[in-house]
Design an enzyme around this catalytic site. Sequence first.
Site, PDB file in Angstrom:
ATOM      1  N   ARG A 161       4.731  10.044  -4.779  1.00  0.00           N
ATOM      2  CA  ARG A 161       4.758  11.141  -3.606  1.00  0.00           C
ATOM      3  C   ARG A 161       5.361  12.590  -4.001  1.00  0.00           C
ATOM      4  NH1 ARG A 161       2.047   7.416  -3.023  1.00  0.00           N
ATOM      5  NH2 ARG A 161       2.165   5.802  -1.192  1.00  0.00           N
ATOM      6  N   SER A 236       3.483   8.099   6.999  1.00  0.00           N
ATOM      7  CA  SER A 236       4.774   7.645   6.695  1.00  0.00           C
ATOM      8  C   SER A 236       5.834   8.749   6.847  1.00  0.00           C
ATOM      9  CB  SER A 236       4.733   6.963   5.462  1.00  0.00           C
ATOM     10  OG  SER A 236       3.935   6.004   4.981  1.00  0.00           O
ATOM     11  N   GLU A 332       9.405  11.877   3.461  1.00  0.00           N
ATOM     12  CA  GLU A 332       8.156  12.465   2.668  1.00  0.00           C
ATOM     13  C   GLU A 332       7.704  13.618   3.149  1.00  0.00           C
ATOM     14  OE1 GLU A 332       5.161   8.960   1.905  1.00  0.00           O
ATOM     15  OE2 GLU A 332       3.674  10.621   2.592  1.00  0.00           O
TER      16      GLU A 332
HETATM   17  P1  FAD Z   1      -0.876  19.777   5.137  1.00  0.00           P
HETATM   18  O1  FAD Z   1       0.174  18.926   5.961  1.00  0.00           O
HETATM   19  O2  FAD Z   1      -1.492  20.964   5.447  1.00  0.00           O
HETATM   20  O3  FAD Z   1       0.202  20.400   3.946  1.00  0.00           O
HETATM   21  C1  FAD Z   1       1.206  19.699   3.102  1.00  0.00           C
HETATM   22  C2  FAD Z   1       2.108  20.430   2.045  1.00  0.00           C
HETATM   23  O4  FAD Z   1       1.254  21.061   1.273  1.00  0.00           O
HETATM   24  C3  FAD Z   1       2.488  21.731   2.949  1.00  0.00           C
HETATM   25  O5  FAD Z   1       3.893  22.159   2.491  1.00  0.00           O
HETATM   26  C4  FAD Z   1       1.484  22.882   2.658  1.00  0.00           C
HETATM   27  O6  FAD Z   1       2.186  24.063   2.466  1.00  0.00           O
HETATM   28  C5  FAD Z   1       1.153  22.405   1.248  1.00  0.00           C
HETATM   29  N1  FAD Z   1      -0.366  22.658   0.978  1.00  0.00           N
HETATM   30  C6  FAD Z   1      -1.277  22.310   1.390  1.00  0.00           C
HETATM   31  N2  FAD Z   1      -2.464  22.696   0.917  1.00  0.00           N
HETATM   32  C7  FAD Z   1      -1.997  23.648  -0.095  1.00  0.00           C
HETATM   33  C8  FAD Z   1      -2.755  24.296  -1.145  1.00  0.00           C
HETATM   34  N3  FAD Z   1      -3.974  24.227  -0.883  1.00  0.00           N
HETATM   35  N4  FAD Z   1      -2.048  24.700  -1.948  1.00  0.00           N
HETATM   36  C9  FAD Z   1      -0.620  24.838  -1.973  1.00  0.00           C
HETATM   37  N5  FAD Z   1       0.038  23.928  -1.008  1.00  0.00           N
HETATM   38  C10 FAD Z   1      -0.491  23.418  -0.119  1.00  0.00           C
HETATM   39  N6  FAD Z   1      -0.413  10.297   2.540  1.00  0.00           N
HETATM   40  C11 FAD Z   1      -0.462   9.548   1.341  1.00  0.00           C
HETATM   41  O7  FAD Z   1       0.095   9.952   0.240  1.00  0.00           O
HETATM   42  N7  FAD Z   1      -0.875   8.285   1.585  1.00  0.00           N
HETATM   43  C12 FAD Z   1      -1.345   7.610   2.781  1.00  0.00           C
HETATM   44  O8  FAD Z   1      -1.919   6.793   2.811  1.00  0.00           O
HETATM   45  C13 FAD Z   1      -1.295   8.618   3.944  1.00  0.00           C
HETATM   46  N8  FAD Z   1      -1.672   7.977   5.185  1.00  0.00           N
HETATM   47  C14 FAD Z   1      -1.650   9.155   5.901  1.00  0.00           C
HETATM   48  C15 FAD Z   1      -2.060   8.529   7.316  1.00  0.00           C
HETATM   49  C16 FAD Z   1      -1.936   9.167   8.538  1.00  0.00           C
HETATM   50  C17 FAD Z   1      -2.333   8.763   9.799  1.00  0.00           C
HETATM   51  C18 FAD Z   1      -1.315  10.582   8.190  1.00  0.00           C
HETATM   52  C19 FAD Z   1      -1.386  11.468   9.674  1.00  0.00           C
HETATM   53  C20 FAD Z   1      -0.842  11.185   7.272  1.00  0.00           C
HETATM   54  C21 FAD Z   1      -1.031  10.148   6.048  1.00  0.00           C
HETATM   55  N9  FAD Z   1      -0.634  10.731   4.875  1.00  0.00           N
HETATM   56  C22 FAD Z   1      -0.632   9.771   3.494  1.00  0.00           C
HETATM   57  C23 FAD Z   1      -0.075  12.072   4.739  1.00  0.00           C
HETATM   58  C24 FAD Z   1      -0.958  13.301   4.414  1.00  0.00           C
HETATM   59  O9  FAD Z   1      -2.276  12.906   4.860  1.00  0.00           O
HETATM   60  C25 FAD Z   1      -1.136  13.559   2.897  1.00  0.00           C
HETATM   61  O10 FAD Z   1      -0.055  13.880   2.470  1.00  0.00           O
HETATM   62  C26 FAD Z   1      -2.429  14.573   2.842  1.00  0.00           C
HETATM   63  O11 FAD Z   1      -2.444  15.057   1.418  1.00  0.00           O
HETATM   64  C27 FAD Z   1      -1.682  15.916   3.422  1.00  0.00           C
HETATM   65  O12 FAD Z   1      -2.867  16.946   3.401  1.00  0.00           O
HETATM   66  P2  FAD Z   1      -2.874  18.323   4.470  1.00  0.00           P
HETATM   67  O13 FAD Z   1      -4.013  18.993   3.923  1.00  0.00           O
HETATM   68  O14 FAD Z   1      -2.949  17.791   5.967  1.00  0.00           O
HETATM   69  O15 FAD Z   1      -1.762  19.172   4.128  1.00  0.00           O
HETATM   70  P1  NAP Z   2       2.261  -2.566   3.436  1.00  0.00           P
HETATM   71  O1  NAP Z   2       1.098  -3.069   3.031  1.00  0.00           O
HETATM   72  O2  NAP Z   2       2.912  -2.863   4.709  1.00  0.00           O
HETATM   73  O3  NAP Z   2       3.442  -2.535   2.415  1.00  0.00           O
HETATM   74  C1  NAP Z   2       4.603  -2.056   2.707  1.00  0.00           C
HETATM   75  C2  NAP Z   2       5.337  -1.130   1.347  1.00  0.00           C
HETATM   76  O4  NAP Z   2       5.312  -2.010   0.436  1.00  0.00           O
HETATM   77  C3  NAP Z   2       4.153  -0.308   1.188  1.00  0.00           C
HETATM   78  O5  NAP Z   2       4.670   1.105   1.408  1.00  0.00           O
HETATM   79  C4  NAP Z   2       3.918  -0.364  -0.159  1.00  0.00           C
HETATM   80  O6  NAP Z   2       4.697   0.640  -1.247  1.00  0.00           O
HETATM   81  C5  NAP Z   2       4.876  -1.460  -0.910  1.00  0.00           C
HETATM   82  N1  NAP Z   2       3.746  -2.616  -1.216  1.00  0.00           N
HETATM   83  C6  NAP Z   2       3.234  -3.516  -0.569  1.00  0.00           C
HETATM   84  N2  NAP Z   2       2.327  -4.283  -1.445  1.00  0.00           N
HETATM   85  C7  NAP Z   2       2.531  -3.799  -2.695  1.00  0.00           C
HETATM   86  C8  NAP Z   2       2.525  -4.195  -4.226  1.00  0.00           C
HETATM   87  N3  NAP Z   2       1.621  -5.263  -4.087  1.00  0.00           N
HETATM   88  N4  NAP Z   2       2.709  -3.779  -5.259  1.00  0.00           N
HETATM   89  C9  NAP Z   2       3.650  -2.518  -5.059  1.00  0.00           C
HETATM   90  N5  NAP Z   2       4.162  -2.180  -3.836  1.00  0.00           N
HETATM   91  C10 NAP Z   2       3.540  -2.874  -2.614  1.00  0.00           C
HETATM   92  O7  NAP Z   2       2.185  -0.790   3.571  1.00  0.00           O
HETATM   93  P2  NAP Z   2       1.357  -0.016   4.666  1.00  0.00           P
HETATM   94  O8  NAP Z   2       2.496   0.752   5.280  1.00  0.00           O
HETATM   95  O9  NAP Z   2       0.557  -0.927   5.700  1.00  0.00           O
HETATM   96  O10 NAP Z   2       0.506   0.862   3.731  1.00  0.00           O
HETATM   97  C11 NAP Z   2      -0.351   0.717   2.877  1.00  0.00           C
HETATM   98  C12 NAP Z   2      -0.492   1.493   1.799  1.00  0.00           C
HETATM   99  O11 NAP Z   2      -1.032   2.851   2.146  1.00  0.00           O
HETATM  100  C13 NAP Z   2       0.684   2.015   0.872  1.00  0.00           C
HETATM  101  O12 NAP Z   2       0.277   2.192  -0.164  1.00  0.00           O
HETATM  102  C14 NAP Z   2       1.214   3.080   1.658  1.00  0.00           C
HETATM  103  O13 NAP Z   2       2.005   3.893   0.876  1.00  0.00           O
HETATM  104  C15 NAP Z   2      -0.071   4.012   2.118  1.00  0.00           C
HETATM  105  N6  NAP Z   2       0.123   4.829   3.296  1.00  0.00           N
HETATM  106  C16 NAP Z   2       0.563   5.885   2.969  1.00  0.00           C
HETATM  107  C17 NAP Z   2       1.005   6.637   4.236  1.00  0.00           C
HETATM  108  C18 NAP Z   2       1.713   8.001   4.043  1.00  0.00           C
HETATM  109  O14 NAP Z   2       1.566   8.889   5.021  1.00  0.00           O
HETATM  110  N7  NAP Z   2       2.236   8.305   2.995  1.00  0.00           N
HETATM  111  C19 NAP Z   2       0.574   6.154   5.570  1.00  0.00           C
HETATM  112  C20 NAP Z   2       0.023   5.043   5.631  1.00  0.00           C
HETATM  113  C21 NAP Z   2      -0.109   4.311   4.477  1.00  0.00           C
HETATM  114  P3  NAP Z   2       3.896   2.012  -1.505  1.00  0.00           P
HETATM  115  O15 NAP Z   2       4.032   2.714  -0.315  1.00  0.00           O
HETATM  116  O16 NAP Z   2       4.638   2.464  -2.653  1.00  0.00           O
HETATM  117  O17 NAP Z   2       2.498   1.647  -1.589  1.00  0.00           O
END
Ligand code: FAD
Ligand code: NAP
Length: 336
Positions: A161, A236, A332
């Site tokens: 991340r 998250s 994050e």
């Molecule tokens: P924004 O929120 O608009 O911006 C995020 C940051 O990036 C800001 O600081 C902004 O200035 C910068 N930025 C945006 N676009 C640019 C650009 N073109 N150039 C330079 N800087 C820029 N994230 C995960 O990693 N994994 C997941 O599974 C995941 N699941 C999610 C589920 C839900 C329900 C939600 C609400 C969010 C989730 N996220 C997840 C977080 C999010 O969706 C990601 O981080 C996504 O990439 C953000 O994109 P955005 O366009 O909305 O960015």
């Molecule tokens: P989950 O399956 O309930 O698991 C909880 C955490 O354990 C996850 O965050 C994941 O880490 C870790 N994990 C589970 N199984 C694993 C494996 N086999 N090996 C290594 N790590 C493992 O998680 P969840 O919340 O439902 O999310 C599922 C996936 O979607 C995750 O990868 C999570 O990162 C992603 N997600 C991200 C966001 C976001 O906003 N960033 C939001 C929703 C879901 P990791 O997170 O490092 O994968």
Amino acid sequence: MEIGYDEPLKAYNTFGFEAHHKGIIRVTDEGMINEVIEQKLSPIKILGGGSNILINNDIDAYILKNEIKGIHIVSEDDTDIVVKVGAGEYWHSLVMWSLSHGLAGLENLSLIPGSVGAAPMQNIGAYGVEQDLAFDSLEAIHLLTGTKKIFMKDECHFGYRDSIFKNELKDQYFITHVSYQLKKKNYTLHIEYGAIREVLQSKKIDSPTIHDVSEAVIEIRKSKLPDPKYIGNAGSFFKNPVISASKYKLLKGQFSDLPSYPIDDDHVKVPAGWLIEKAGWKGHNQGHVGVHHLQSLVLVHFGHGTGAEIKGLALQIQSKVKDIFGIDIVPEVNFW
Ligand code: FAD
Ligand code: NAP
């Protein structure tokens, strides 16, 4: 170039918070970024889909809303295709485009909200895959000089991340295009996460396709995650902490059910959601905000609240987790 001086921001961030700003400019092509620089409109904040920001203050900046579109194949051979994507494309649309062309690489990243341009920012990841696995390069424009630069993968310092754009180069570049190398054949599916395996087993799918994996991910995500359309959130809120193996051993003695995932011989990843739940926060409501009842890692806004309330809740959670486990959990989400 139009500037939306009074345009509300609420609809442009998934928490649904409002704030004053200097103006919103919709950027549909690279030339507009240079125009903004020439007109000395500063400071600048870049907005994609607003799904990873917490607005907890008024914003003393012009907001460039990225709407640069387009998906173009730039090269192709027997096994691979490189696609160049406008950073304002919706991420999930790119995943669906790749699946509709039978291309592997992004299926585990189905249904992640937000734009393609933000994907390299925090190296989005889910279910054992991060975008850097398919990343080829990106184009970005420097916000002071207007110079275009191509960043190759090793220059982006991708981590968990994390990337150079969240650190040394924070707020310095506008990412305009991202290129991905997708696979036509000879690819490996990533189905090691328990939830994916369970869905595939329940459907009696022994030899899954990229479509099966994507559908499984979509099903799991829909069942667990709050939809920002109905309840404000940014996914998250915290990263999963990585702790030393020795610290983990100590904690495991106290909390026998503490889950862990090995990082290397000396470090393990501990799910932040588990720590927060164990600390008693799951489903906790605090006025207009709270902790989601199904997923403790997701802080939610029920409406009529402020980003400051989310920030306050996050600080309380961090402090409680530190008291109980001695672990620092780090947001994050980007604070604006
Ligand atoms: P924004 O929120 O608009 O911006 C995020 C940051 O990036 C800001 O600081 C902004 O200035 C910068 N930025 C945006 N676009 C640019 C650009 N073109 N150039 C330079 N800087 C820029 N994230 C995960 O990693 N994994 C997941 O599974 C995941 N699941 C999610 C589920 C839900 C329900 C939600 C609400 C969010 C989730 N996220 C997840 C977080 C999010 O969706 C990601 O981080 C996504 O990439 C953000 O994109 P955005 O366009 O909305 O960015
Ligand atoms: P989950 O399956 O309930 O698991 C909880 C955490 O354990 C996850 O965050 C994941 O880490 C870790 N994990 C589970 N199984 C694993 C494996 N086999 N090996 C290594 N790590 C493992 O998680 P969840 O919340 O439902 O999310 C599922 C996936 O979607 C995750 O990868 C999570 O990162 C992603 N997600 C991200 C966001 C976001 O906003 N960033 C939001 C929703 C879901 P990791 O997170 O490092 O994968």
